[in-house]
Enzyme design. Sequence first.
Site, PDB file in Angstrom:
ATOM      1  N   ASP A 117      88.800  76.922  25.827  1.00 12.30           N
ATOM      2  CA  ASP A 117      88.734  77.632  27.095  1.00 12.30           C
ATOM      3  C   ASP A 117      88.393  76.674  28.237  1.00 12.30           C
ATOM      4  O   ASP A 117      87.685  75.684  28.043  1.00 12.30           O
ATOM      5  CB  ASP A 117      87.660  78.723  26.986  1.00 12.30           C
ATOM      6  CG  ASP A 117      87.585  79.603  28.209  1.00 12.30           C
ATOM      7  OD1 ASP A 117      88.520  80.387  28.418  1.00 12.30           O
ATOM      8  OD2 ASP A 117      86.598  79.503  28.949  1.00 12.30           O
ATOM      9  N   GLU A 144      93.503  75.589  27.392  1.00 15.87           N
ATOM     10  CA  GLU A 144      93.828  76.461  28.517  1.00 15.87           C
ATOM     11  C   GLU A 144      93.581  75.684  29.805  1.00 15.87           C
ATOM     12  O   GLU A 144      92.441  75.364  30.145  1.00 15.87           O
ATOM     13  CB  GLU A 144      92.955  77.719  28.495  1.00 15.87           C
ATOM     14  CG  GLU A 144      93.247  78.667  29.636  1.00 15.87           C
ATOM     15  CD  GLU A 144      92.003  79.128  30.375  1.00 15.87           C
ATOM     16  OE1 GLU A 144      92.152  79.938  31.308  1.00 15.87           O
ATOM     17  OE2 GLU A 144      90.891  78.677  30.044  1.00 15.87           O
TER      18      GLU A 144
END
Length: 547
Positions: free
Chosen positions: A283, A326
């Site tokens: 993330d 990401e």
Amino acid sequence: MPRPAVAPAAPIAAETSPVAGMAANPIVYFVLTDRFLNGNPANDRSYGRSPDGDKEIGSFHGGDLAGLTRRLKEGYFQRLGVNALWISAPYEQIHGWVQGGKAEFKHYGYHGYFALDYTVLDRNMGTAEELREMVDTAHAQGIRVLFDVVMNHPGYLDIETATQLSIPVLWPEAAQKYTLSDYHGWIDYNADKQRWAQWWGGDWVRAGLAGYREGGSDDFSKQLAFLPDFRTDNAQPVGLPPFLAGKSDSRAKPLPNATVREYLVSWLSDWVREYGIDGFRCDTAKHVEPASWQALKTASNAALADWKARHPRKKVDDAPFWMVGEVFPHGVERDDYYQQGFDSLINFDLQDRKLDEPAELDRLYSEYALALAAGRAGGRTFDVLSYLSSHDTRLYRRDRLMQAGSALLLAPGGVQIFYGDESARPAGPASAGDPQQATRSDMNWASPDLAVLAHWQKLGSFRARHVALARGSHQRLSQMPYSFARVLGQDRVVAAPFATGAVEIPVQDVFRDGEKLRDAYSGASVTVIAGRVKLQAAGTVLLEAMD
């Protein structure tokens, strides 16, 4: 959202030998575990968590590891052709809630992004035994398990956690009297540094509190959504945060002369070493220094090799650890991230393209195939993970999931199925201040769209058999109906994603005359005659050579 650029690339020859393991043909199913299936209701109220009595936008809904295992045993993911299961971070989250949106709802860490203790499972997710069973069940089916992980930030300090772990920064009676409307009034943000030091401490995070540094303005040091920002760039050794040192069930132990980065890498790679986790989805990757990601990849690769050596009968294969990042709003271009531990990056481009217009779809396929092939030239690492829907953006139109499902599952590169896209899961309650919450509704087990589900199962199974779809050269064969070929060595396929009724498809550049083919969508068998096949299309044609 602006459309990311697709890197230009000159046509080059297709790869001739598939890469082994996860990198060959990623078909990843991303599930927010809490919203999928409640396999063990006994863990629903862990840490005193409870329903909020309203729309339940941000509360825990009961999904857990036992629920994932149940669907694994039923073959649900196998029927979709899935070869990797990406689950929301299962380690312990903050115990209570914070204000969600514009103080509209109680926001718990059900999604895994409000970490408290990286070394133990969140009890709402299940037990160590349930995690081990889930991973072993997946591996037995050739399905890898990926954890969502966060190295940029832990969770906020919430009132329940501060109460339960005796972090002395609350006003008297806070735990009994706080409400959604006056939440922050019960936390003493002006408490002295000795009291705030009992939390993570200023050596660990930036937080703008007494004894802590303010968050910066650059990508690496800013506080996203006011979350405390890990100081992974801090080269000085740190000790365990006091709350973790005194937490009775924590497995966190002091590491001699370890930095923040080294602690986080150790904690996260320990899940790999203990359970055989095959990869991480990372993330907020652009908000963490590249050296931290490389350190995580190196440690996790060694940990997975160690686990496989100790559990040779439980491993899927000998492929190395796999990491996807990401990096919003990254498209299909190769850059320095692929030299910093990442095997793939989330592709934010596909969701915003015209996926049900044949000419536009073919343009997208050609761009992707050429860019990916050029990026892999000379054996370099390069792939993307494309998606239709996301917990961080929006759900794709629910009435176009047949057409869009074809576009996604026939796309070059890796693909990610967001839970419920295959069954037309409807959106959930929305929040004006946090509209992404609507993308995270409960899985629609009671009312799946069976036609959509059957469509995705046929496409996913076909993709799983043919690495050429992910890594092969792309060639358009006809405009009416729109058809194309993908070829990788001896793996050859032809697809017509919008074909209906009686159709004739040219295949002379792919299959020879007299060759018998199977339409994997309808089940019909056809023979190549004069470089063409004729058949009755059932909405999609998926041609492969018959064994």
